[in-house]
Design a protein around this motif. Structure first.
Motif, PDB file in Angstrom:
ATOM      1  N   SER A  78       0.851  -1.197   0.000  1.00 17.08           N
ATOM      2  CA  SER A  78       0.000   0.000   0.000  1.00 17.08           C
ATOM      3  C   SER A  78       0.880   1.237   0.000  1.00 17.08           C
ATOM      4  O   SER A  78       1.523   1.548   1.003  1.00 17.08           O
ATOM      5  N   PRO A  79       0.942   1.985  -1.127  1.00 17.32           N
ATOM      6  CA  PRO A  79       1.833   3.143  -1.203  1.00 17.32           C
ATOM      7  C   PRO A  79       1.280   4.355  -0.472  1.00 17.32           C
ATOM      8  O   PRO A  79       0.072   4.508  -0.281  1.00 17.32           O
ATOM      9  N   TYR A  80       2.200   5.209  -0.116  1.00 15.13           N
ATOM     10  CA  TYR A  80       1.889   6.421   0.648  1.00 15.13           C
ATOM     11  C   TYR A  80       1.181   7.467  -0.195  1.00 15.13           C
ATOM     12  O   TYR A  80       1.496   7.667  -1.356  1.00 15.13           O
ATOM     13  N   HIS A  81       0.234   8.111   0.371  1.00 11.45           N
ATOM     14  CA  HIS A  81      -0.152   9.468   0.006  1.00 11.45           C
ATOM     15  C   HIS A  81      -0.626  10.130   1.294  1.00 11.45           C
ATOM     16  O   HIS A  81      -0.889   9.462   2.295  1.00 11.45           O
ATOM     17  N   ARG A  82      -0.705  11.424   1.298  1.00 12.75           N
ATOM     18  CA  ARG A  82      -1.058  12.177   2.497  1.00 12.75           C
ATOM     19  C   ARG A  82      -2.380  11.669   3.075  1.00 12.75           C
ATOM     20  O   ARG A  82      -3.358  11.487   2.337  1.00 12.75           O
ATOM     21  N   GLU A  83      -2.402  11.402   4.363  1.00 16.40           N
ATOM     22  CA  GLU A  83      -3.573  10.911   5.096  1.00 16.40           C
ATOM     23  C   GLU A  83      -3.949   9.475   4.745  1.00 16.40           C
ATOM     24  O   GLU A  83      -5.043   9.019   5.086  1.00 16.40           O
ATOM     25  N   LYS A  84      -3.072   8.736   4.089  1.00 14.08           N
ATOM     26  CA  LYS A  84      -3.399   7.367   3.695  1.00 14.08           C
ATOM     27  C   LYS A  84      -3.579   6.460   4.917  1.00 14.08           C
ATOM     28  O   LYS A  84      -4.421   5.559   4.910  1.00 14.08           O
ATOM     29  N   HIS A  85      -2.779   6.678   5.959  1.00 15.02           N
ATOM     30  CA  HIS A  85      -2.865   5.793   7.116  1.00 15.02           C
ATOM     31  C   HIS A  85      -4.265   5.804   7.722  1.00 15.02           C
ATOM     32  O   HIS A  85      -4.794   4.759   8.115  1.00 15.02           O
ATOM     33  N   ASP A  86      -4.883   6.980   7.794  1.00 14.15           N
ATOM     34  CA  ASP A  86      -6.236   7.058   8.353  1.00 14.15           C
ATOM     35  C   ASP A  86      -7.238   6.298   7.493  1.00 14.15           C
ATOM     36  O   ASP A  86      -8.171   5.667   8.016  1.00 14.15           O
TER      37      ASP A  86
END
Length: 552
Positions: A175-183
């Protein structure tokens, strides 16, 4: 005595196509789990091949090598815990994104991904066949269901596995990063725990691959969505997670829950890791860049110094007749504060020579953008010569605002191999510089403190290609431009919607026009780190030639 189960999670960084190296990392994790008394060791989705493979996985020879590497790995693991690992697999003439459980020399279970993502940077529908929903597999006392990544973003697979006897859900991810992805991830996994009543362990990989950065942040949730543990964002980590059987079912024993860094820290770390891994995985160890005395190149220099160490970053000032004394001083200040080498390479002589060569053909014409761009292209030529001679990758320094509207010279300041700030709007560049001056972390290899002098941040931006030039002579103020671009690009808003938000219609139409006519430049631009959900390249795929305009 209640039954227990130890699961070792390997949040690690594979190298795409380096099958032997990835297998060695898997074995390293397996040995760590064996030594810790684990019942099972788990690695992320497509770990053995690396991820994302894109169309490489359509090459039969590559898939055959992946399958052979998986079988060889299985044969070498005996007398210890099970190992679960992702890899492509061909079965009955169909290619699958698979998750394979190895134990005592054999593959004892195999799960194929059912829900294939076909949005954002993913295009798995054209690469893989959808697998049937698999039931759980048993390791020791525990029945485990493994929805693979996208499978867990929808209720069907998790519910089917729970109904067929799964006692926990282990979700392997790329799962690649983008801003606010963790939420976003956390919200989906909470929904799955509530629907199934089962604990969920979400395992993600780390590291950079081309434009994407995988940010780890693996975690476990007990029923009801209660966070049991959290692994670090961006860092490689091997973590041992214990589960115990209770009268209400299996539960994850509480572990560490480190605080999450803010969005600026996450963006900056993503840019550093993206650059580090792009270089390391492509065989480069040093970079160079044109350091103009402006804010964009200063931020790129800081990112590069933090990623590689200042001793591996060459900054080059290429002054012309229009370069101000302030810019010369500011470039020197940035290089000094970071501890990077700074070379001075004036372009006035080469530009004069090119102007003289072109004079017979330009006779009767007036100076215009052509002469301005000639300066930028001369800089690109000289920087690429240095790159070729010394084996240092040239970094480009255009921000997302400039990339969007084409405020950059193709084959000039766009020349280079990678752009760390490609997905960072100009207003966020200003904020990011202030953030870096105020923050330092152990993973930053450059010095702490004000590495970007405040006057570099505060002065009006200028390309310095003519006398008294400022960016806002050609573009709206960046706070206006960036919000219009956010609406047109990131939010797919119509012209009417942007105007309704309070912006002048003529300005909006002009920005829209620049956005569309600059597509050909973006198709030839260097790759850069994806930070948003609408980065230029895989997130937003537009035709180069396009005569449609929004008449709203």
């Amino acid at each position: 005595m209640p039954q227990t189960f130890r699961l070792t999670l390997a949040q690690m960084n594979p190298r795409l196509g380096a099958l032997e190296d990835n297998a060695a990392l898997a074995r390293q994790a397996w040995e760590a789990g064996r030594d810790a008394g684990a019942d099972m060791v788990a690695l992320p989705e497509m770990f053995l091949s690396g991820y994302q493979t894109q169309d490489l996985v359509k090459k039969p020879a590559f898939v055959a090598d992946c399958m052979g590497a998986l079988e060889a790995l299985a044969r070498g693991l005996t007398g210890g815990p099970a190992l679960a690992i992702g890899a492509p697999w061909m079965a009955e003439g169909k290619l699958y994104n698979g998750y394979h459980v190895l134990k005592d020399g054999h593959v004892v279970a195999r799960v194929f991904k059912h829900e294939l993502p076909n949005s954002d940077v993913f295009d798995e529908v054209r690469l893989y066949s959808s697998g049937a929903i698999s039931g759980p597999y048993r390791i020791g006392p525990l029945r485990i269901g493994s929805p693979i990544c996208e499978d867990a973003w929808h209720p069907d697979v998790a519910e089917a596995q729970a109904e067929s006897g799964a006692e926990i859900l282990l979700v392997p991810n790329g799962s690649p990063y983008h801003r606010e992805k963790h939420d976003e991830r956390l919200n989906h996994m909470v929904a799955r725990t509530i629907e199934t009543g089962l604990p969920i362990i979400y395992l993600n990989m780390v590291g950079g691959q081309d434009d994407q950065v995988f940010d780890g942040g693996s975690f476990g949730l007990n029923p009801g969505g209660v966070l049991a543990f959290q692994m670090p964002l961006f860092d490689t980590s091997i973590t041992h997670v214990d589960l115990e059987e209770t009268p209400g079912g299996w539960r994850i024993v509480d572990g560490d829950r480190p605080a999450r860094p803010d969005s600026f820290a996450q963006d900056y770390r993503a840019m550093v890791i993206g650059l580090q891994d792009y270089l390391a995985k492509s065989g480069f160890s040093k970079v160079l860049l044109g350091l103009s005395g402006g804010i964009d190149s200063a931020l790129v220099a800081a990112i590069a110094a933090d990623a590689l160490g200042p001793e591996n970053v060459r900054c080059v000032m290429l002054p012309s007749r229009y370069t101000s004394q302030t810019s010369l001083q500011d470039a020197a200040g940035v290089a000094t504060q970071l501890g990077c080498r700074l070379d001075d390479l004036p372009i006035s002589g080469p530009v004069d020579a090119a102007t003289e060569a072109l004079a017979p053909l330009f006779a009767g014409t007036k100076p215009d953008l052509t002469e301005e761009n000639l300066q930028s292209r001369m800089r690109g030529l000289l920087l690429m010569a240095l790159s070729n001679k010394f084996g240092e990758m040239l970094l480009t320094t255009g921000n997302k605002s400039e990339v969007a509207v084409g405020y950059a010279t193709i084959y000039g300041d766009m020349a280079g191999g990678y752009n760390p700030i490609k997905d960072l709007y100009k207003t966020r560049v200003f904020a990011m510089c202030r953030w870096r001056n105020a923050n330092h972390a152990p993973w930053m290899l450059a010095p702490a403190g004000e590495v970007i002098p405040p006057r570099v941040i505060d002065k009006p931006p200028s390309a310095e290609l003519r006398d008294d030039q400022r960016d806002d002579d050609s573009l709206p103020p960046y706070e206006v431009l960036d919000r219009i671009l956010e609406m047109l690009v990131d939010e797919d808003a119509s012209v009417a919607e942007v105007v309704a938000a309070g912006f002048d219609r003529d300005t909006v139409k002009r920005v829209e026009h620049l956005l569309y006519i600059s597509e050909y430049k973006r198709h030839q631009a260097a790759p850069g780190v994806r930070l948003s959900k609408r980065a230029f390249w895989l997130d937003r795929r537009y035709p180069i030639v396009n005569r449609w305009r929004d008449k709203g």
